[in-house]
Every structure is written in C-alpha cells, then in structure tokens.
Design an enzyme around this catalytic site. Sequence first.
Site, short mmCIF file in Angstrom:
data_model
loop_
_atom_site.label_atom_id
_atom_site.label_comp_id
_atom_site.label_asym_id
_atom_site.label_seq_id
_atom_site.Cartn_x
_atom_site.Cartn_y
_atom_site.Cartn_z
N GLU A 210 38.62 36.06 40.14
CA GLU A 210 38.54 37.43 39.63
C GLU A 210 39.96 37.94 39.47
O GLU A 210 40.59 38.38 40.43
CB GLU A 210 37.74 38.31 40.59
N CYS A 244 41.97 46.81 39.04
CA CYS A 244 42.01 45.76 38.02
C CYS A 244 41.30 46.16 36.74
O CYS A 244 41.63 45.65 35.66
CB CYS A 244 41.44 44.46 38.56
#
Length: 456
Positions: A210, A244
Amino acid sequence: MQHIQLEALQASAARRHTHSYEWRRQQLLRLKETLLRHEAAIYTALYSDLKKNREEAWITEIGFVISEINYALKHLKRWMQPRRVGTNLLNFPSRSYLQPEPLGVVLIIGPWNYPLQLVLAPLVGALAAGNCAVLKPSEYAAATAAVLEQIVKDAFDPAEVALVQGDGAVVIPQMMEAFRFDHVFYTGSTAVGTLVYGLAAKKLVPVTLELGGKSPCIIEPDAALEVAARRIAVTKFSNAGQMCVAPDYLLVHQQVLEPFLAHLKKSIQDFYAADGVRNYHFGKVINEQQFGRLLQYLEEGEIWAGGNYDAATLHLAPTLLGKVRPNARVMQDEIFGPVLPILTWNTKEEALRIIEQNKNPLALYVFTENSETANWWMHNVAFGGGCINNCSWHLTNHRLPFGGRGNSGIGAYHGAFSFNTFSHLKGIMKTPTWFDPALKYPPFKGKLNLFKKVLR
C-alpha cells in the site's frame, strides 16, 4: 530472541487451531475490548506524535479500526464458508468450490502517519482469515508504537500475535532474511516498498504493498465550487496533509480558478482559523526531516494562502501554492504535508499530460455535475480508487477495495478484501464415482471430434 519468537508463531500456525471460527472471533473481540480500554492512552500518544485532536483520532484511527472489527465479526461466518463455483462440461457431474484457508504467519509493517490504524486495520483482516501475525509499527511515531506494544501484550498470546520495535531499516531485513513469512503487508513509501518487495522476492513471499503517489484532484468548469472547496480542504489538511489519499495537487479549469480559489481560502479560514498553525483542528509535521523537506516546496511557486510556520513546534499552516511549473520538484514528489499546488488547464488533454508525469496515482478525484464528464475521467486515468465529487472518503467504505496499482501499490484490503488478501482460496473439485464413462480413458484414437465438442 526475535528468531525464537518467529519460530513460536510458526508452531502456532502449524497447530491449525487458528483455523476455527471461535478462535478468529475471540481474537477480534479481544482486540476491540483492549483497544477501547486503552482509548485514553491512544489519544495522548497520537497527540504527542502528530498533535491529533481526539475527534480526528477517533474518526481516522480508533473508530476506523473498531468499524473494521465490527464488520468482520458480522460477516466472518459467511466469509469462511466454501464458495460454490460452476464446473465445466468436461468434468460433469463434478461439483467445484473455493475453500478459504489461512496463509500462516504474516508480517504487517505500518507507517507513521496513521500509526495505529494502518497497523491494526490489516491485522483485523489477518486475524479474521485465521493467521498468526508479526507487527512492526513505525519508530517515527514512538509514543503510539509504545501503546500498540501494550495493546498487543494485553490482547494476544505472544506465540500468535507479536510486535517488534526498532529501526525498520535494520529489523525488517533481519526478520525477512531469517524467516520465511507467508505474506508481507507493507504500507509506506514507494521507495521503501520496493526494498520490501525485493526482500520478499528472494523467498517467493507474496506481498501487499500500500504505497503512495501523487493523487490529482480535477475541478471541471461545472463543479459545485463551494462544496468542492470544503470537501478538498477538510481532507487535504486532515492530519496536516500527511495522508496517502489526500489530494496531492489540484487541476482547476482556468474558467473557474478565481471563484474556486476564493471558496477554498474561505474554507481554510473557516476550518482552521486565521492562525491555523496553532489551531486545535490542525496537527503538526511528524519530524524535522519532513518539515525541512516541506519548506523547500514553498520556494517552487507563489504562495496564495498560508505559508507561515513555526519550526520549533513543527507547525506549517495550510498552504496553497500557485503558478507551479509542472516539472517542479513539488510536482514530482508525493508531498505528504499541508502544501497544495494549484495548476490550471483548458483542455482535458493538457490536464492528462500533467497526470501522466506520475502514472498510476493511488487516488483520483473529479468534481463535476456532469456524469459523462466524470465517467470520461474515470475511464481515461489508471488509478487505484477514487471519488466523484468527494475526496478520500472512499477508503471508509468496507465494500470497496482499497489499494493502488503500478507505482502506487499491489493488492487491496478493507472488509472482505482484507479477508481475501490474507487467505488462500483452495480450488477443489468433487467427482462422484457412479458415472465413469469410458471415453475419458485410453485408447483415445477416433475420439478427437468428441473431445472438440466436450472441451470448449
């Protein structure tokens, strides 16, 4: 010591008691109960590491994990059931199904920006799938890592779930070189993710990565500008921009730049007050290294709002950066802070060329009132996941996979996708013995035409 701990985890996985529904359910219930029991300590730790207020800490950290646990508990029995699939004519009258099976011992490596959520949310999936786990929290969020260590000690048998502290650059290679994990789940930068991927490849260990990337946010001429401004501001500057899936830069149509900019400035003022660097609702940058990097970006454009900072407390105000060159460093790096570059465009092709400089963003956001326009963007940009007329909130929907592609990641999780990530789906076919036609056996001469009809 770590080697002994890892061997104990491997022995636990080999006993297969973690495969039972009751074991999985009890692990999730214990995690939930222990998490809530340490709620006050978590608030203190997150404030120390990132100056997160309690409300933000609940929504983005504690409550997020609780929601994942509740969803897993609700659906766990169904997820564990064999999944019937069809069988081809060649194998008639067989029946086929997929059987989820735990992987074994998994390694979960967390980052510092959401230091609780991004360790425990993957753990929920790992436990639901019946795995033992090793957790490595970020050393850069040391206060939260210490609370996590206590939570793990209080909630779990150390031979089933363990937590390892220390310098990730040292500890992670040591573990991965000494021990073969059955899966590695990493959240963090693309650069470090590449190193983790390389370590895993040496032992053919599957990975979920990720990662980040530059997530664009597009403002079309017909966008609801005031709503867009509010939804962008609240997500971009949450956690001081250290998210993010925060919009990394804006692509605003030239026709609406001025009115949109006015709404965006007002939203920042409304949300964070004039002295935004010290407001209750605004956090701090994690450390001096990141703070210094962010300050360098301020020199790469014209400051349209914010720009003030306090180096002693690592506070940088929500900052809008205009007149940015597409090839500036701030447009090459993932910003990961409260700096928002604003670029303009007149044609979609022009905007696409800017997006293509950093392919496969983790997220894409489009604000428009026209469904055809929105769908055009959804189909013409390759990205992990995203929103139409919203930012970042897609990651809170358990029914959507969360993950990137290309440079922004490998694999996905959340909800059932977490269970699948940490499971192996065995493909099984059961064939009765009462039907055993001779055509399946040699000699095969003269059966070609029949085979062509059956195998298609």
